[in-house]
Write a protein that holds these residues in place. Structure first.
Motif, PDB file in Angstrom:
ATOM      1  N   ALA A 128      -4.121  93.994   1.178  1.00 25.73           N
ATOM      2  CA  ALA A 128      -5.444  93.523   1.582  1.00 25.73           C
ATOM      3  C   ALA A 128      -6.378  94.687   1.906  1.00 25.73           C
ATOM      4  CB  ALA A 128      -5.314  92.620   2.802  1.00 25.73           C
ATOM      5  N   ASN A 129      -7.617  94.530   1.523  1.00 24.34           N
ATOM      6  CA  ASN A 129      -8.674  95.462   1.928  1.00 24.34           C
ATOM      7  C   ASN A 129      -9.402  94.814   3.101  1.00 24.34           C
ATOM      8  OD1 ASN A 129     -10.835  97.138   2.274  1.00 24.34           O
ATOM      9  ND2 ASN A 129     -11.513  97.107   0.141  1.00 24.34           N
ATOM     10  N   THR A 130      -8.905  95.050   4.292  1.00 26.77           N
ATOM     11  CA  THR A 130      -9.423  94.386   5.476  1.00 26.77           C
ATOM     12  C   THR A 130      -9.362  95.329   6.662  1.00 26.77           C
ATOM     13  OG1 THR A 130      -9.124  92.476   6.946  1.00 26.77           O
ATOM     14  CG2 THR A 130      -7.147  93.425   5.993  1.00 26.77           C
ATOM     15  N   SER A 131     -10.268  95.149   7.604  1.00 26.08           N
ATOM     16  CA  SER A 131     -10.329  96.048   8.760  1.00 26.08           C
ATOM     17  C   SER A 131      -9.400  95.627   9.884  1.00 26.08           C
ATOM     18  CB  SER A 131     -11.765  96.113   9.297  1.00 26.08           C
ATOM     19  OG  SER A 131     -12.176  94.839   9.772  1.00 26.08           O
ATOM     20  N   THR A 132      -8.827  94.437   9.804  1.00 33.21           N
ATOM     21  CA  THR A 132      -7.968  93.920  10.868  1.00 33.21           C
ATOM     22  C   THR A 132      -6.628  93.501  10.283  1.00 33.21           C
ATOM     23  OG1 THR A 132      -9.917  93.099  12.046  1.00 33.21           O
ATOM     24  CG2 THR A 132      -7.785  92.283  12.772  1.00 33.21           C
ATOM     25  N   LEU A 133      -5.550  94.035  10.857  1.00 37.30           N
ATOM     26  CA  LEU A 133      -4.202  93.743  10.390  1.00 37.30           C
ATOM     27  C   LEU A 133      -3.357  93.203  11.535  1.00 37.30           C
ATOM     28  CD1 LEU A 133      -3.431  96.916   8.227  1.00 37.30           C
ATOM     29  CD2 LEU A 133      -4.084  94.642   7.394  1.00 37.30           C
ATOM     30  N   PHE A 134      -2.345  92.426  11.153  1.00 33.20           N
ATOM     31  CA  PHE A 134      -1.492  91.773  12.130  1.00 33.20           C
ATOM     32  C   PHE A 134      -0.039  91.872  11.685  1.00 33.20           C
ATOM     33  CE2 PHE A 134       0.575  87.835  13.718  1.00 33.20           C
ATOM     34  CZ  PHE A 134       0.394  88.031  15.090  1.00 33.20           C
ATOM     35  N   SER A 135       0.843  92.186  12.616  1.00 33.00           N
ATOM     36  CA  SER A 135       2.282  92.130  12.360  1.00 33.00           C
ATOM     37  C   SER A 135       2.901  91.170  13.359  1.00 33.00           C
ATOM     38  CB  SER A 135       2.916  93.520  12.509  1.00 33.00           C
ATOM     39  OG  SER A 135       4.318  93.437  12.282  1.00 33.00           O
ATOM     40  N   ARG A 136       3.616  90.185  12.859  1.00 33.61           N
ATOM     41  CA  ARG A 136       4.239  89.212  13.759  1.00 33.61           C
ATOM     42  C   ARG A 136       5.388  89.820  14.552  1.00 33.61           C
ATOM     43  NH1 ARG A 136       3.329  85.719   9.121  1.00 33.61           N
ATOM     44  NH2 ARG A 136       1.999  83.947   9.682  1.00 33.61           N
ATOM     45  N   TYR A 137       6.068  90.815  13.948  1.00 28.35           N
ATOM     46  CA  TYR A 137       7.272  91.350  14.569  1.00 28.35           C
ATOM     47  C   TYR A 137       7.275  92.872  14.461  1.00 28.35           C
ATOM     48  CZ  TYR A 137       8.453  86.563  13.205  1.00 28.35           C
ATOM     49  OH  TYR A 137       8.424  85.212  13.000  1.00 28.35           O
ATOM     50  N   VAL A 138       7.123  93.542  15.584  1.00 24.44           N
ATOM     51  CA  VAL A 138       7.307  94.987  15.663  1.00 24.44           C
ATOM     52  C   VAL A 138       8.392  95.226  16.708  1.00 24.44           C
ATOM     53  CG1 VAL A 138       6.271  97.207  16.271  1.00 24.44           C
ATOM     54  CG2 VAL A 138       4.941  95.517  14.986  1.00 24.44           C
ATOM     55  N   VAL A 139       9.402  95.983  16.346  1.00 29.95           N
ATOM     56  CA  VAL A 139      10.548  96.159  17.231  1.00 29.95           C
ATOM     57  C   VAL A 139      10.132  96.834  18.536  1.00 29.95           C
ATOM     58  CG1 VAL A 139      12.795  97.287  17.492  1.00 29.95           C
ATOM     59  CG2 VAL A 139      12.165  96.226  15.309  1.00 29.95           C
ATOM     60  N   VAL A 199      -4.877 100.217   4.188  1.00 28.47           N
ATOM     61  CA  VAL A 199      -3.902 100.207   3.104  1.00 28.47           C
ATOM     62  C   VAL A 199      -2.699 101.089   3.453  1.00 28.47           C
ATOM     63  CG1 VAL A 199      -3.506 100.889   0.711  1.00 28.47           C
ATOM     64  CG2 VAL A 199      -5.542  99.591   1.313  1.00 28.47           C
ATOM     65  N   THR A 200      -2.943 102.241   4.052  1.00 25.61           N
ATOM     66  CA  THR A 200      -1.844 103.118   4.446  1.00 25.61           C
ATOM     67  C   THR A 200      -0.908 102.427   5.423  1.00 25.61           C
ATOM     68  OG1 THR A 200      -3.116 105.146   4.096  1.00 25.61           O
ATOM     69  CG2 THR A 200      -1.252 105.285   5.597  1.00 25.61           C
ATOM     70  N   LEU A 201      -1.470 101.716   6.400  1.00 28.26           N
ATOM     71  CA  LEU A 201      -0.641 101.029   7.385  1.00 28.26           C
ATOM     72  C   LEU A 201       0.173  99.915   6.727  1.00 28.26           C
ATOM     73  CD1 LEU A 201       0.250 100.813  10.283  1.00 28.26           C
ATOM     74  CD2 LEU A 201      -1.785  99.448  10.777  1.00 28.26           C
ATOM     75  N   GLN A 202      -0.408  99.224   5.766  1.00 27.23           N
ATOM     76  CA  GLN A 202       0.341  98.190   5.052  1.00 27.23           C
ATOM     77  C   GLN A 202       1.439  98.804   4.187  1.00 27.23           C
ATOM     78  OE1 GLN A 202      -2.335  94.888   3.385  1.00 27.23           O
ATOM     79  NE2 GLN A 202      -3.799  96.425   4.068  1.00 27.23           N
ATOM     80  N   GLN A 203       1.143  99.935   3.562  1.00 19.40           N
ATOM     81  CA  GLN A 203       2.136 100.593   2.715  1.00 19.40           C
ATOM     82  C   GLN A 203       3.314 101.123   3.524  1.00 19.40           C
ATOM     83  OE1 GLN A 203      -0.400 103.573   0.995  1.00 19.40           O
ATOM     84  NE2 GLN A 203      -0.578 102.473  -0.953  1.00 19.40           N
ATOM     85  N   GLN A 204       3.009 101.734   4.672  1.00 18.31           N
ATOM     86  CA  GLN A 204       4.034 102.438   5.444  1.00 18.31           C
ATOM     87  C   GLN A 204       4.739 101.545   6.454  1.00 18.31           C
ATOM     88  OE1 GLN A 204       4.908 105.660   4.898  1.00 18.31           O
ATOM     89  NE2 GLN A 204       3.454 105.698   3.202  1.00 18.31           N
ATOM     90  N   GLY A 205       3.997 100.618   7.081  1.00 14.98           N
ATOM     91  CA  GLY A 205       4.570  99.849   8.159  1.00 14.98           C
ATOM     92  C   GLY A 205       4.954 100.739   9.326  1.00 14.98           C
ATOM     93  N   ILE A 206       5.492 100.142  10.383  1.00 13.45           N
ATOM     94  CA  ILE A 206       5.941 100.933  11.531  1.00 13.45           C
ATOM     95  C   ILE A 206       7.268 100.373  12.060  1.00 13.45           C
ATOM     96  CG2 ILE A 206       3.629 101.664  12.236  1.00 13.45           C
ATOM     97  CD1 ILE A 206       3.747  99.542  14.441  1.00 13.45           C
ATOM     98  N   GLY A 207       8.065 101.252  12.623  1.00 10.13           N
ATOM     99  CA  GLY A 207       9.292 100.846  13.267  1.00 10.13           C
ATOM    100  C   GLY A 207      10.408 100.503  12.299  1.00 10.13           C
ATOM    101  N   PRO A 208      11.587 100.169  12.851  1.00 13.43           N
ATOM    102  CA  PRO A 208      12.755  99.849  12.016  1.00 13.43           C
ATOM    103  C   PRO A 208      12.801  98.387  11.595  1.00 13.43           C
ATOM    104  CG  PRO A 208      13.376  99.849  14.326  1.00 13.43           C
ATOM    105  CD  PRO A 208      11.909 100.226  14.281  1.00 13.43           C
ATOM    106  N   ARG A 210      12.606  96.847   8.607  1.00 12.16           N
ATOM    107  CA  ARG A 210      11.590  96.325   7.681  1.00 12.16           C
ATOM    108  C   ARG A 210      12.141  95.160   6.854  1.00 12.16           C
ATOM    109  NH1 ARG A 210       8.032 100.277   7.021  1.00 12.16           N
ATOM    110  NH2 ARG A 210       9.042 101.043   8.895  1.00 12.16           N
ATOM    111  N   LYS A 211      13.453  95.181   6.561  1.00 15.97           N
ATOM    112  CA  LYS A 211      14.022  94.114   5.733  1.00 15.97           C
ATOM    113  C   LYS A 211      14.447  92.899   6.544  1.00 15.97           C
ATOM    114  CE  LYS A 211      15.018  97.659   2.465  1.00 15.97           C
ATOM    115  NZ  LYS A 211      15.938  98.755   2.142  1.00 15.97           N
ATOM    116  N   LEU A 212      14.178  92.941   7.845  1.00 14.37           N
ATOM    117  CA  LEU A 212      14.266  91.747   8.689  1.00 14.37           C
ATOM    118  C   LEU A 212      12.875  91.200   8.994  1.00 14.37           C
ATOM    119  CD1 LEU A 212      17.001  92.734  11.327  1.00 14.37           C
ATOM    120  CD2 LEU A 212      17.254  91.157   9.399  1.00 14.37           C
ATOM    121  N   GLY A 213      11.875  91.747   8.322  1.00 16.18           N
ATOM    122  CA  GLY A 213      10.506  91.274   8.523  1.00 16.18           C
ATOM    123  C   GLY A 213       9.730  92.025   9.579  1.00 16.18           C
ATOM    124  N   CYS A 214      10.282  93.118  10.103  1.00 18.58           N
ATOM    125  CA  CYS A 214       9.630  93.830  11.209  1.00 18.58           C
ATOM    126  C   CYS A 214       8.721  94.950  10.698  1.00 18.58           C
ATOM    127  CB  CYS A 214      10.676  94.409  12.142  1.00 18.58           C
ATOM    128  SG  CYS A 214      11.745  93.187  12.910  1.00 18.58           S
TER     129      CYS A 214
END
Length: 231
Positions: A128-139, A199-208, A210-214
């Protein structure tokens, strides 16, 4: 003095190195376990053996409709199920070169703790090209006991990606069940990103995990109570 205003009107083009691959799904029971992070990840790893070694890959957990029209997402995994509709999708975040490999899932039936999930055709979606991002699960490595420390840690991790943190909110804790023990998470909303930062934040993600949806970020409509995005 030399002063020149930018005259570029070229819209930002979202790079396609990382994409979301959204599969249609059908469930014989019209439902899945509400808490399905480990079961879904395990089933996908069995169907796609290369997934284990693909560091850039992530697995979005399956969510039904957003809260509204009197419907609320259930919260008791011991007694409630997640009911899926024809619009519900199973989505993987993958490098572009893995899209063809992932399409091998089409036609497969995954066992999600005894609930069969039939995988249909896939649609590839750009980030997404958007200024606001959301993650449901961050460890939350602190187990959910120190919200201020969690926020500071998330901000530091985002800044290490070269992204300045202007507005960041965290929401309620959620525990994912795994054979190795519980994984405590919190939802995170970050706003006022420019397009490359987003886009960088979506590409990289944060925390461990990732394959559990985090640590996977998706588009959000804007600053609102974070709990609204949890449903």
């Amino acid at each position: 003095m030399y002063w020149q205003e930018s005259t570029s009107d070229t819209p930002y083009q979202v790079p396609d190195g990382i994409v979301d691959v959204a599969f249609r799904i059908a469930c014989a029971a019209k439902a899945l376990p509400l808490e399905h992070a480990h079961a879904l990840s395990h089933a996908l790893h069995e169907a796609l053996p290369w997934l284990a070694d693909e560091q850039a890959a992530g697995v979005h957990l399956i969510h039904g409709a957003e809260s509204g029209n009197g419907w609320m997402r259930p919260e008791d995994p011991d007694h409630e199920l997640l009911y899926v509709s024809r619009r519900t999708r199973m989505t993987l975040r993958l490098p572009k070169e893995r899209v063809a490999d992932a399409r091998a899932l089409t036609g497969a039936t995954l066992d999600i703790e005894g609930y069969p999930l039939e995988v249909g055709e896939a649609t590839v979606k750009p980030l997404a090209n958007t200024s606001t991002l959301f993650s449901r699960y961050v460890v939350d490595e602190r187990g959910g006991d120190d919200e201020a420390a969690f926020v500071a840690g998330v901000a530091a991790e985002i800044q290490r990606l070269g992204i300045p943190v202007r507005k960041l909110l965290c929401g309620k804790s959620h525990v994912l069940r795994t054979p190795d023990g519980p994984v405590v998470t919190r939802s995170v909303l970050i706003a006022d990103l420019d397009a490359p930062e987003s886009v960088t934040l979506q590409q990289q993600g944060i925390g461990p995990h990732r394959k559990l949806g985090c640590g996977l970020f998706i588009a959000h409509k804007g600053i609102a109570p974070v709990k609204a995005g949890d449903d």
